[in-house]
Enzyme design. Sequence first.
Site, PDB file in Angstrom:
ATOM      1  N   THR A  43      73.396  85.851  43.236  1.00  0.00           N
ATOM      2  CA  THR A  43      73.121  86.404  44.567  1.00  0.00           C
ATOM      3  C   THR A  43      73.715  85.580  45.703  1.00  0.00           C
ATOM      4  O   THR A  43      73.823  86.063  46.824  1.00  0.00           O
ATOM      5  CB  THR A  43      71.601  86.501  44.802  1.00  0.00           C
ATOM      6  OG1 THR A  43      71.031  85.185  44.787  1.00  0.00           O
ATOM      7  CG2 THR A  43      70.945  87.370  43.732  1.00  0.00           C
ATOM      8  N   CYS A  51      59.225  81.201  45.433  1.00  0.00           N
ATOM      9  CA  CYS A  51      59.756  82.460  45.950  1.00  0.00           C
ATOM     10  C   CYS A  51      59.173  83.655  45.183  1.00  0.00           C
ATOM     11  O   CYS A  51      59.147  83.650  43.944  1.00  0.00           O
ATOM     12  CB  CYS A  51      61.277  82.480  45.844  1.00  0.00           C
ATOM     13  SG  CYS A  51      62.020  83.950  46.603  1.00  0.00           S
ATOM     14  N   ARG A  76      73.219  80.753  50.713  1.00  0.00           N
ATOM     15  CA  ARG A  76      72.487  81.110  51.919  1.00  0.00           C
ATOM     16  C   ARG A  76      70.983  81.009  51.677  1.00  0.00           C
ATOM     17  O   ARG A  76      70.515  81.280  50.569  1.00  0.00           O
ATOM     18  CB  ARG A  76      72.837  82.532  52.352  1.00  0.00           C
ATOM     19  CG  ARG A  76      74.287  82.716  52.763  1.00  0.00           C
ATOM     20  CD  ARG A  76      74.588  84.161  53.143  1.00  0.00           C
ATOM     21  NE  ARG A  76      74.597  85.057  51.980  1.00  0.00           N
ATOM     22  CZ  ARG A  76      73.683  85.958  51.722  1.00  0.00           C
ATOM     23  NH1 ARG A  76      72.636  86.100  52.542  1.00  0.00           N
ATOM     24  NH2 ARG A  76      73.766  86.742  50.666  1.00  0.00           N
ATOM     25  N   CYS A  78      67.111  81.963  51.464  1.00  0.00           N
ATOM     26  CA  CYS A  78      66.389  83.207  51.184  1.00  0.00           C
ATOM     27  C   CYS A  78      65.533  83.590  52.388  1.00  0.00           C
ATOM     28  O   CYS A  78      64.854  82.748  52.975  1.00  0.00           O
ATOM     29  CB  CYS A  78      65.517  83.012  49.952  1.00  0.00           C
ATOM     30  SG  CYS A  78      64.473  84.425  49.542  1.00  0.00           S
ATOM     31  N   CYS A  81      61.331  83.750  50.931  1.00  0.00           N
ATOM     32  CA  CYS A  81      60.509  82.541  50.784  1.00  0.00           C
ATOM     33  C   CYS A  81      60.716  81.556  51.934  1.00  0.00           C
ATOM     34  O   CYS A  81      59.979  80.584  52.050  1.00  0.00           O
ATOM     35  CB  CYS A  81      60.779  81.861  49.446  1.00  0.00           C
ATOM     36  SG  CYS A  81      62.462  81.220  49.245  1.00  0.00           S
ATOM     37  N   TRP A 435      51.013  39.803  59.379  1.00  0.00           N
ATOM     38  CA  TRP A 435      50.123  40.945  59.268  1.00  0.00           C
ATOM     39  C   TRP A 435      50.502  42.045  60.253  1.00  0.00           C
ATOM     40  O   TRP A 435      50.671  43.205  59.887  1.00  0.00           O
ATOM     41  CB  TRP A 435      48.673  40.525  59.545  1.00  0.00           C
ATOM     42  CG  TRP A 435      47.698  41.613  59.158  1.00  0.00           C
ATOM     43  CD1 TRP A 435      46.962  41.678  58.034  1.00  0.00           C
ATOM     44  CD2 TRP A 435      47.407  42.811  59.902  1.00  0.00           C
ATOM     45  NE1 TRP A 435      46.213  42.843  58.012  1.00  0.00           N
ATOM     46  CE2 TRP A 435      46.472  43.553  59.147  1.00  0.00           C
ATOM     47  CE3 TRP A 435      47.838  43.331  61.115  1.00  0.00           C
ATOM     48  CZ2 TRP A 435      45.966  44.780  59.566  1.00  0.00           C
ATOM     49  CZ3 TRP A 435      47.340  44.565  61.542  1.00  0.00           C
ATOM     50  CH2 TRP A 435      46.408  45.265  60.766  1.00  0.00           C
ATOM     51  N   TYR A 439      51.759  45.853  59.495  1.00  0.00           N
ATOM     52  CA  TYR A 439      50.976  46.977  59.999  1.00  0.00           C
ATOM     53  C   TYR A 439      51.867  47.923  60.803  1.00  0.00           C
ATOM     54  O   TYR A 439      51.787  49.152  60.676  1.00  0.00           O
ATOM     55  CB  TYR A 439      49.831  46.450  60.859  1.00  0.00           C
ATOM     56  CG  TYR A 439      48.855  47.490  61.344  1.00  0.00           C
ATOM     57  CD1 TYR A 439      47.880  48.006  60.497  1.00  0.00           C
ATOM     58  CD2 TYR A 439      48.896  47.955  62.658  1.00  0.00           C
ATOM     59  CE1 TYR A 439      46.972  48.962  60.948  1.00  0.00           C
ATOM     60  CE2 TYR A 439      47.993  48.899  63.120  1.00  0.00           C
ATOM     61  CZ  TYR A 439      47.034  49.401  62.250  1.00  0.00           C
ATOM     62  OH  TYR A 439      46.142  50.344  62.696  1.00  0.00           O
ATOM     63  N   ASP A 455      45.300  40.680  55.152  1.00  0.00           N
ATOM     64  CA  ASP A 455      44.223  41.439  55.768  1.00  0.00           C
ATOM     65  C   ASP A 455      42.886  41.164  55.082  1.00  0.00           C
ATOM     66  O   ASP A 455      42.754  41.291  53.856  1.00  0.00           O
ATOM     67  CB  ASP A 455      44.556  42.928  55.679  1.00  0.00           C
ATOM     68  CG  ASP A 455      43.475  43.791  56.293  1.00  0.00           C
ATOM     69  OD1 ASP A 455      43.516  43.944  57.520  1.00  0.00           O
ATOM     70  OD2 ASP A 455      42.608  44.285  55.552  1.00  0.00           O
TER      71      ASP A 455
END
Length: 517
Positions: A43, A51, A76, A78, A81, A435, A439, A455
């Site tokens: 296709t 899909c 291309r 769909c 979906c 630390w 973070y 920590d």
Amino acid sequence: MARISLDARYSFDMKLDAEHCYRALRTRDARFDGRFFTAVRSTGIYCRPICPAPTPKPENCLFVPCAAAAAELGYRPCRRCRPETSPGTPAWLGTSTTVSRTLRLIADGALDHGNVSELAARVGVGERQLRRLFLRHLGASPVSVAQTRRVLFAKKLIDETALPMVQVGLSAGFSSVRRFNDAIRSTYGRSPRELRSHRGHRNPSDDYNLTLSLAYRPPFDWNTLQRFLAIRAIPGVESVAENSYRRTLAIGDSEGLLEVAPDPSANQLVARIRLEDARHVQTISQRVQRIFDLGADPAVIASDLGRDPILAERLRAAPGIRVPGAWDGFELAVRAILGQQVSVKGATTLSGRLAERFGHPARLAKDDPDLTFLFPTPAILAESDIAAIGLPQARAEAIRSLARAVASDALDLDGCCDLDDSIARLTALPGIGDWTAHYIAMRALREPDAFPHSDLGLRRALADPTGPISASRLRVISERWRPWRAYAAMLLWTSTSIEKSDANVVHERSCRSRNSR
């Protein structure tokens, strides 16, 4: 089942097993949504694994790791979906950290106004090397990844919003309306207006300019994420309720408001956005995905961390754990410094004072008592008397130093450097220790392997009869959690008390030595 051969043009290091992919396609297994796409030779269309179209024959299927790879091969998207609505490809796809960092920069629009040579320089490699890495790990060039990103986001805006087509094109990152029209017609075989005339469901409009749906891979632990953000919300800038996150925002000279709420029935978050300039919609979409870690693949993370006896039970108690991100890297870094050696509540109070004293009133939030200010910019804080809000001079100077570095572009908080380099750059600034740097890397730079081993909250989570384990022992233990140590940290924090886990529990002796500079 017959072995499915790959297209002869597909010569990169693909980790996808064709038989497993076809089985997922045949059963429409939602766990694989966004982890690969199916290009159908008969296709010329590529689809998501979920899909609803009839399943193609195995010999007609080519499985690719991202939409750009399918587009580069000439397939291309769909229209049933809608690949543009799938969860994002995991940012750490493949084995290359360079590709991971570059994907994050492309998602932030690095190629909308720049070129591949500049992008390669930002991640520290040559242009040719970057192209080779992309072809090897993704099957598509950086330019193709950026172009597919623009096209798919434009299709999303066409389907989900009422934005004028000119704004759709500019919001998606196209440099001109002509390029936007050409790209949509080339990809879908129809003009943008023809696509909109055939669209189905569209999110309802209200006082906000537009509404976007942002997909994630389930499970998604919204409750833990919401609690984490709620106790750290900056007063006047952010507001977190049980079922929503709201904040003020500024991008360039444009201001706006954002509200995000979960829609678990559809495995998505719904973002409602009010903007002065709709050209920034895609930037906002990307930042929302960062805040809520929508690109995470919980199945992969749980598979790796679940093998560890320390984390297995915690994973079962908190499936779908996410690492909360940040709207803005500078804002998060300032918040982390404010939290040094004080409680989370104290840091939140200080951040509110900072926003009220040095931010300016939000133009679009005049009637909202919870959202009143924009967070101050680096240029403003670089020259402000920050100690006036009740901070020690050393910590105020740490924030000014950070602001000067960001304002002068000496420090980028965009994740373009690897983890070690990012930590080194951050800790070179006065007042930022190991630390705080980790973070910031966890939440602002989106580093999945950042881990603040000093920590106290993490050390308490693994306490033995003598008390919290040592930072050095925790560092050794954490080696087996790579490359997901940031998620391990969230699991450990969640199993103790989120309210007590923040920059305030950084190893105090280390913090004092950094702040005394």
